[in-house]
Scaffold this active site. Sequence first.
Site, PDB file in Angstrom:
ATOM      1  N   TYR A 104       1.861   3.985   6.909  1.00 36.43           N
ATOM      2  CA  TYR A 104       3.183   3.386   6.689  1.00 36.43           C
ATOM      3  C   TYR A 104       4.274   4.460   6.680  1.00 36.43           C
ATOM      4  O   TYR A 104       5.355   4.274   7.230  1.00 36.43           O
ATOM      5  CB  TYR A 104       3.231   2.636   5.354  1.00 36.43           C
ATOM      6  CG  TYR A 104       2.402   1.381   5.264  1.00 36.43           C
ATOM      7  CD1 TYR A 104       1.916   0.741   6.406  1.00 36.43           C
ATOM      8  CD2 TYR A 104       2.124   0.812   4.020  1.00 36.43           C
ATOM      9  CE1 TYR A 104       1.160  -0.416   6.305  1.00 36.43           C
ATOM     10  CE2 TYR A 104       1.374  -0.362   3.914  1.00 36.43           C
ATOM     11  CZ  TYR A 104       0.891  -0.964   5.047  1.00 36.43           C
ATOM     12  OH  TYR A 104       0.150  -2.115   4.942  1.00 36.43           O
ATOM     13  N   LYS A 142       0.847  -1.203   0.000  1.00 35.91           N
ATOM     14  CA  LYS A 142       0.000   0.000   0.000  1.00 35.91           C
ATOM     15  C   LYS A 142       0.882   1.253   0.000  1.00 35.91           C
ATOM     16  O   LYS A 142       0.426   2.340  -0.324  1.00 35.91           O
ATOM     17  CB  LYS A 142      -0.951  -0.007   1.199  1.00 35.91           C
ATOM     18  CG  LYS A 142      -2.273   0.697   0.905  1.00 35.91           C
ATOM     19  CD  LYS A 142      -3.254   0.596   2.050  1.00 35.91           C
ATOM     20  CE  LYS A 142      -2.925   1.579   3.141  1.00 35.91           C
ATOM     21  NZ  LYS A 142      -3.955   1.756   4.136  1.00 35.91           N
TER      22      LYS A 142
END
Length: 376
Positions: free
Chosen positions: A164, A129
Amino acid sequence: MAHQSPVALVVGVTGMAGLSLAKALKQPDCLGGPWKVYGAARHSPDEWFPSSILDSFITFDAVNSADTRAKLLPIANEVTHLFWVTFQLVADEEVKISVNKSMLLNVLTVLKSYPSSPLTHITVQTGTKHYLGPVHDPVQSTKLICHEPPFEENMPRLSYPNFYYALEDLVKSYAPSITYSIHRSSIIIGASPRSAYNMLMVLATYAAICRQVGLPFRFPGNRYTWEHFCDMTDARVLAKQHVWAAVTKKAKNQAFNCTNGDVFAWKSMWKVLCKTFAVKFVDLDEKEEFDLVQFMRDKGEVWDQIVEEYGLHKTKLEEIACFDALVPVFRFEFQLVSSMNKSKNYEFFEYAETFNSVKFWVMKLREMNLIPIYEH
């Protein structure tokens, strides 16, 4: 000064990645070992979890700084390596950033609070992602601008909020006194009922329900995904990469993709799954719209019947299978493929054959009594 044997704290040990990581660390021939391994999770595991793979299990809520401090301070004088393989699912990405960053920060703050903290390395589990943007966001995912595959670690960040990125920035802020490694996996295949995105578990429950009610096991995606390439990450390969990066000097302060090293088309994978789950293969039919989430909405009772009939470990469908998370992956209009060239250049050569991985982990899920065994 005597060399200290490494002590690992695996946060998220009951998930697919955490379980394989703890097993890898306790192997007698594990790199950098012998390891002492503390495993941690929000909830205590029950009988499916092989507690023998840990030296000790710690239950704490990383969102709660006081609880984190109370539970981790007693081992802060020991932990040399933090393996971060957990995350909290929140629909809104900005909230997800806030929650997940504060969890990791709470843990690092406690471990670093010991006066001469032995902590030397942090490994952080993220995923592809990183290159895609918010694929699960109902609004933003309709107009995603992602990188051209195959995805490479040096690609610039996208302009979307992404938890992230926040985790990477947090661990980088501790360098150079504490080194780090980032591990960007693809779709992870492993065995745990505690993973939010265990695709194999979701597909296994879907196949079992189709078989139970006599309906076809249909591919819930589009023709592009059916025919184009995708990759996966065996949890055992991922575990080895985490350990390798934690103890290999030149791998420090780097991000690495982690996949099995091969690719497949879902058309071929679906045949393998049908054979493995003992259901009839049906070709993709795009003529009628098929909504998997809608189809599974009222199937909790069918799963309860299957659990009862096959004497399975007691699970609830909504706890072990997130169908909402699965659907976007089957509707991509690009190939989900990451390059493993950087890992190979740094001399990490582990790989797995994905079809064999799938069969192996389905067998494990059966051994753990989580999904039914059928007489062929």
